[in-house]
Design a protein around this motif. Structure first.
Motif, mmCIF file in Angstrom:
data_model
loop_
_atom_site.group_PDB
_atom_site.id
_atom_site.type_symbol
_atom_site.label_atom_id
_atom_site.label_comp_id
_atom_site.label_asym_id
_atom_site.label_seq_id
_atom_site.Cartn_x
_atom_site.Cartn_y
_atom_site.Cartn_z
ATOM 1 N N LYS A 95 -78.435 -37.964 11.249
ATOM 2 C CA LYS A 95 -79.245 -39.159 11.476
ATOM 3 C C LYS A 95 -78.841 -40.321 10.563
ATOM 4 O O LYS A 95 -79.546 -41.327 10.494
ATOM 5 C CB LYS A 95 -80.729 -38.834 11.261
ATOM 6 C CG LYS A 95 -81.260 -37.723 12.160
ATOM 7 C CD LYS A 95 -82.724 -37.428 11.829
ATOM 8 C CE LYS A 95 -83.230 -36.226 12.618
ATOM 9 N NZ LYS A 95 -84.653 -35.931 12.288
ATOM 10 N N GLY A 146 -79.491 -33.487 13.173
ATOM 11 C CA GLY A 146 -79.872 -34.412 14.224
ATOM 12 C C GLY A 146 -81.079 -34.074 15.057
ATOM 13 O O GLY A 146 -81.618 -34.939 15.752
ATOM 14 N N GLU A 173 -83.821 -39.767 16.285
ATOM 15 C CA GLU A 173 -83.077 -38.519 16.163
ATOM 16 C C GLU A 173 -81.619 -38.793 16.531
ATOM 17 O O GLU A 173 -81.231 -39.941 16.747
ATOM 18 C CB GLU A 173 -83.733 -37.455 17.041
ATOM 19 C CG GLU A 173 -85.200 -37.242 16.659
ATOM 20 C CD GLU A 173 -85.933 -36.230 17.520
ATOM 21 O OE1 GLU A 173 -85.293 -35.282 18.026
ATOM 22 O OE2 GLU A 173 -87.160 -36.390 17.691
#
Length: 280
Positions: free
Chosen positions: A58, A170, A3
């Motif tokens: 990401k 994210g 993450e």
């Protein structure tokens, strides 16, 4: 899947082991890692220097000296590491960038899900999930007014809402559980039922938690390691994720693990009750 805190940790490591290096060779052992034509990819980058590595959500963005950007998504278990040139690699290393300084940057991926896409710098936001990615979870980019607006449009549950990268970049399964526990919000609470106070609290906790997790170099639950082969340290600070059956650190109630939209989800039934919609 790594993450935001894990990917940012990888990026910071890459700044030390990759930036400023000039490529004089590229070995590709698993062609599907590269979404471009493999030979075009190689010829476009040999002789070029990695000027910096950025991140969006990401995704890692390798910036090259010829105004090309490589978009790299680690997916489930992708990772980068450095070693001396011509050192043998294992069967899970799929791409090797050879540098003129005698080092190599290797991409390793046991699941083979990670992908690299080379585009002109400035066109990276046309690649895959970057086309629709939400704001970065920072005070500068992630505004509570925006968050409240999109929450109130959604009839779905809050946990999958948070996992949708279109809403905020994210967040994954680990940190969604954590911020919901911090905010005392049930993971199955309808997104449009949150009060204004809950929206503010959740918004602030998303920013706070991802910042702290990045400070501790991410969470290692299964295989995540940074660019130097080190595990993260935030797993020792998790309050909800992975603690099904344990006592809630806040109230002592036994934590419960359920599935929400097919994702394992842990919460405290006392601290995070399912609430009726409020009118504030």
């Amino acid at each position: 899947m790594p993450e935001l805190p894990e990917v940012e940790t990888v990026r910071r490591g890459l700044l030390k082991i990759a930036t400023g290096r000039k490529i004089n060779g590229i070995d590709v052992y698993y062609g599907k890692t590269i979404t471009n034509d493999v030979e075009d990819f190689r010829q476009s980058l040999i002789g070029q220097t990695i000027e910096t590595v950025d991140r969006r959500g990401k995704y890692l963005l390798f910036r090259f000296s010829n105004q090309l950007t490589m978009v790299s998504h680690l997916r489930m278990e992708g990772s980068y590491y450095s070693q001396p040139v011509n050192t043998p690699v294992d069967k899970h290393t799929h791409v090797v960038f050879k540098f003129t300084d005698g080092t190599e940057l290797c991409y390793r991926d046991t699941r083979k899900f990670g992908r690299m896409t080379l585009v002109k710098t400035g066109e990276e936001m046309t690649v895959g999930g970057l086309k629709t990615i939400g704001p970065e979870p920072t005070a500068a980019d992630f505004k509570v007014e925006y968050f409240q607006k999109i929450l109130h449009r959604s009839r779905g549950k809050i946990k999958p809402f948070l996992l949708n990268q279109r809403h905020v970049a994210g967040l994954g399964n680990i940190y969604a559980d954590e911020v919901l526990w911090m905010s005392r919000i049930n993971p199955e609470q309808p997104a449009n039922s949150l009060s204004q106070a809950q929206v503010q609290t959740l918004h602030d906790n998303i920013i706070k938690e991802l910042s702290i997790a990045t400070k501790y170099k991410g969470t290692t639950v299964h295989t995540f390691k940074n660019a130097f082969g080190d595990a993260g340290a935030f797993q020792d600070r998790l309050n909800a994720y992975g603690h099904g059956g344990d006592r809630c650190p806040r109230c002592g109630t036994k934590m419960v693990k359920i599935k929400v939209n097919q994702r394992g989800t842990t919460f405290c039934p006392h601290c995070q009750p399912l609430m009726e919609k409020t009118n504030d």
